[in-house]
Design a protein around this motif. Structure first.
Motif, short mmCIF file in Angstrom:
data_model
loop_
_atom_site.label_atom_id
_atom_site.label_comp_id
_atom_site.label_asym_id
_atom_site.label_seq_id
_atom_site.Cartn_x
_atom_site.Cartn_y
_atom_site.Cartn_z
N SER A 1 7.13 15.24 -6.52
CA SER A 1 7.01 14.69 -5.16
C SER A 1 7.85 15.49 -4.18
CB SER A 1 7.50 13.24 -5.14
OG SER A 1 6.48 12.39 -5.55
N PHE B 1 4.65 4.34 2.27
CA PHE B 1 5.70 5.11 1.57
C PHE B 1 5.50 6.62 1.72
CE2 PHE B 1 5.53 0.95 -0.44
CZ PHE B 1 6.84 0.56 -0.19
N ARG B 2 4.40 6.99 2.44
CA ARG B 2 4.19 8.42 2.73
C ARG B 2 4.18 8.67 4.24
NH1 ARG B 2 -0.32 10.40 -1.76
NH2 ARG B 2 0.95 9.82 -3.54
N ASP C 1 10.53 6.69 -0.53
CA ASP C 1 11.47 6.27 -1.59
C ASP C 1 12.54 7.33 -1.80
OD1 ASP C 1 10.17 3.86 -2.40
OD2 ASP C 1 8.70 5.02 -3.53
N TYR D 1 14.61 0.95 -5.39
CA TYR D 1 13.24 0.66 -5.85
C TYR D 1 13.11 -0.82 -6.23
CZ TYR D 1 8.92 2.60 -7.97
OH TYR D 1 7.62 2.94 -8.28
N GLU E 1 7.61 7.96 -4.14
CA GLU E 1 6.94 8.40 -2.93
C GLU E 1 7.96 9.03 -1.98
OE1 GLU E 1 3.81 8.46 -2.55
OE2 GLU E 1 3.28 7.35 -4.36
N TYR F 1 0.84 -1.20 0.00
CA TYR F 1 0.00 0.00 0.00
C TYR F 1 0.87 1.25 0.00
CZ TYR F 1 -3.62 -3.33 1.18
OH TYR F 1 -4.47 -4.39 1.15
N VAL F 2 0.32 2.33 -0.58
CA VAL F 2 1.10 3.54 -0.73
C VAL F 2 1.34 4.25 0.61
CG1 VAL F 2 -0.81 5.16 -1.16
CG2 VAL F 2 1.37 5.50 -2.30
N ASP F 3 0.42 4.06 1.59
CA ASP F 3 0.52 4.81 2.84
C ASP F 3 1.88 4.66 3.52
OD1 ASP F 3 -1.99 5.57 2.40
OD2 ASP F 3 -2.91 4.54 4.09
#
Ligand code: SF4
Length: 366
Positions: free
Chosen positions: A40, A7-8, A224, A247, A221, A3-5
């Motif tokens: 970003s 990475f944020r 990252d 990555y 992100e 999930y993207v969360d």
């Protein structure tokens, strides 16, 4: 993919900021190659989280920004022809050519249509055999396999009213050019993760070795990018010049063999002019002899269309990291997203647009 969360995650980002501060003993300048990474960085305020001594400069990885004026003029010429449908990604419509843009041609009655994939353009050609459908193929190694597949399918299925106006560019030759410039200040690279997902990163190993620069393949992100900066600074501090892969959840050293195979089937390497930068040897792709019947440039004689660039825009210096967008005298005054003088202010991946849109982020958020 996860999930993207995660990475944020703010805590992870702040932990990485502390780690970067802990290993930084002197000033370093690092370039992120991809315009998506630039956005970003500006959107999430990464430029303000890292230690003051680390300067991030922005690279040439915005496809719209580097498409040369004469390619726009060729697209405009095509769109003005009878029975021609010129298909393009939306960003290209507002990029200035020599005297107008594709949006202007559309307003004058030209058949210019926005598509989201070259396959949409191919379908248009199949559905409407009375029209000549031209897809304006721009971008880096990320979009090239999809465009190659569209031409391959057109040939396989005998579609003879589909053409491609090709203006593809490749990242590694541009990195070498930046490093060879006497004004260069880039000491390390965050390489574009999407490009490496297609091409892999073995080609980057020669660049790191020849120019003594660390290169870290990096995602998009905030976590990252912070990890990419940490890995790059660590190499610089230790005097290492390796290619490392931040990555790895997306990128393998060998890339995507199937995507590379279809690119090789359809394209040859060629010299290519980059907007603001000029000609870079063997930095582009052209349709090879097997597919020349689909090459709009050859079929419609467009190679006679040439153009000089407007010298008022400093995009060449922005794209090579020599100046930041807000160091251009026109930034935010004569040049805004509403009245752009250059492609980096037009494109959703352009560095000038990123600075313009996010420079007041605290004010906007507060
Ligand atoms: S601010 Fe405008 S004129 Fe200056 S480099 Fe960017 S796009 Fe070009």
């Amino acid at each position: 993919m996860k999930y993207v969360d995660e990475f944020r995650d703010r805590v992870s980002v702040e932990t990485l900021a502390t780690a970067i501060r802990g290993i930084t003993t002197r000033e370093w300048t690092i370039m992120e190659v991809c315009g998506g990474q630039t956005h970003s960085i500006m959107r999430f305020g990464i430029d303000e989280l890292i230690p003051r001594g680390i300067t991030l400069v922005h690279g040439p990885g915005c496809p719209v920004c580097v498409t040369p004026v004469e390619a726009i003029d060729r697209a405009i010429r095509m769109a003005s022809m009878k029975d021609v449908v010129l298909c393009s990604f939306g960003d290209m419509l507002r990029v200035p050519g020599s005297s107008k843009d594709l949006l202007g041609v559309k307003a004058e009655g030209g058949d210019v249509r926005v598509v989201y994939s070259p396959m949409d353009a191919l379908k248009m050609a199949v559905d409407d055999p009375g029209k000549k459908v031209v897809f304006f193929a721009v971008g880096f190694e990320t979009t090239a396999p999809g465009n190659a597949m569209a031409v391959y399918q057109a040939k396989k299925n005998g579609v003879d009213n589909f053409y491609m106006l090709v203006s593809h560019v490749l990242v590694p030759p541009a990195m070498r050019l930046i490093l060879s410039d006497s004004n260069n200040r880039v000491q390390g690279f965050l390489a574009a993760g999407h490009v490496c997902a297609v091409m892999g990163y073995d080609e980057y190993e020669g660049i790191a070795k020849d120019h003594w620069v660390p290169i870290v393949v990096t995602g998009f992100e905030p976590v990252d990018i912070m990890k990419g900066i940490y890995m790059c600074v660590k190499q610089l501090e230790e005097g290492r010049f390796d290619v490392e892969n931040q990555y790895s959840r997306v990128v393998k050293r060998e890339g995507n063999p199937e995507a590379k195979r279809i690119m090789k089937e359809v394209f040859d390497l060629s010299d290519r002019k980059w907007r603001g930068i000029g000609n870079i040897p063997l930095s582009g792709l052209v349709l090879n002899g097997r597919y020349e019947g689909y090459d709009a440039e050859k079929v419609f004689g467009l190679d006679a269309v040439t153009a000089e660039e407007d010298q008022g825009c400093m995009s060449g210096k922005v794209l090579r990291g020599i100046i930041r967008p807000d160091e251009c005298g026109k930034f935010g005054g004569a040049c805004t997203p509403e009245h752009p003088l250059g492609a980096p202010m037009v494109s959703s991946e352009g560095a000038c647009a990123a600075y313009y849109n996010y420079k007041d982020r605290e004010k906007n958020e507060g």
